[in-house]
Design a protein around this motif. Structure first.
Motif: not given
Length: 130
Positions: A26-33, A66-81
């Protein structure tokens, strides 16, 4: 909207471990997204010993979807992973060959939260109830 499903063999995560991992996700996702914490949902699923396999051999893999809304960049998703991998591995102690993580995306128009259709990623979140 973020919906995390963590699947592990029974006993890998006790109640305290699940609560700690849920807080970390929760902390990671809230802060990162940049989304409100109350948008982040985490569900744990356990499977019985002997019901997990890797390469056709009995094992205890740990999975995170993880199910998320689309629209994030590939770099964003790689770092999140990468960040998610570290959290899941630390929580479960699973070896690299026993972890799998996947991100599924869907249009914001196909998701609801708090009785409202979700906004596009590039729009401000709706105001939060007081």
């Amino acid at each position: 909207m973020p919906l995390y499903t963590v699947t592990t063999q029974s006993g890998v995560l006790n109640a305290k471990g699940k609560a700690e991992l849920a807080q970390q996700l929760t902390s990671l996702h809230s802060g990162y997204a940049g989304v409100p914490r109350n948008w982040v949902h985490v569900i744990f699923q356990d499977y019985a010993a002997g019901s997990g396999f890797t390469a056709g051999l009995q094992a205890a893999p740990a999975a995170l979807t993880l199910v998320i809304r689309d629209g994030r960049s590939a770099d964003y998703k790689r770092e999140l992973l990468k960040r998610l991998w570290s959290l899941l591995q630390a929580a479960t102690g699973a070896a690299d060959d026993q972890i799998v993580i996947g991100i599924q995306e869907l249009p914001a128009s196909q998701a609801m939260e708090m009785a409202a259709i979700m906004p596009d990623v590039n729009r401000e979140p709706p105001s939060q109830p007081a």
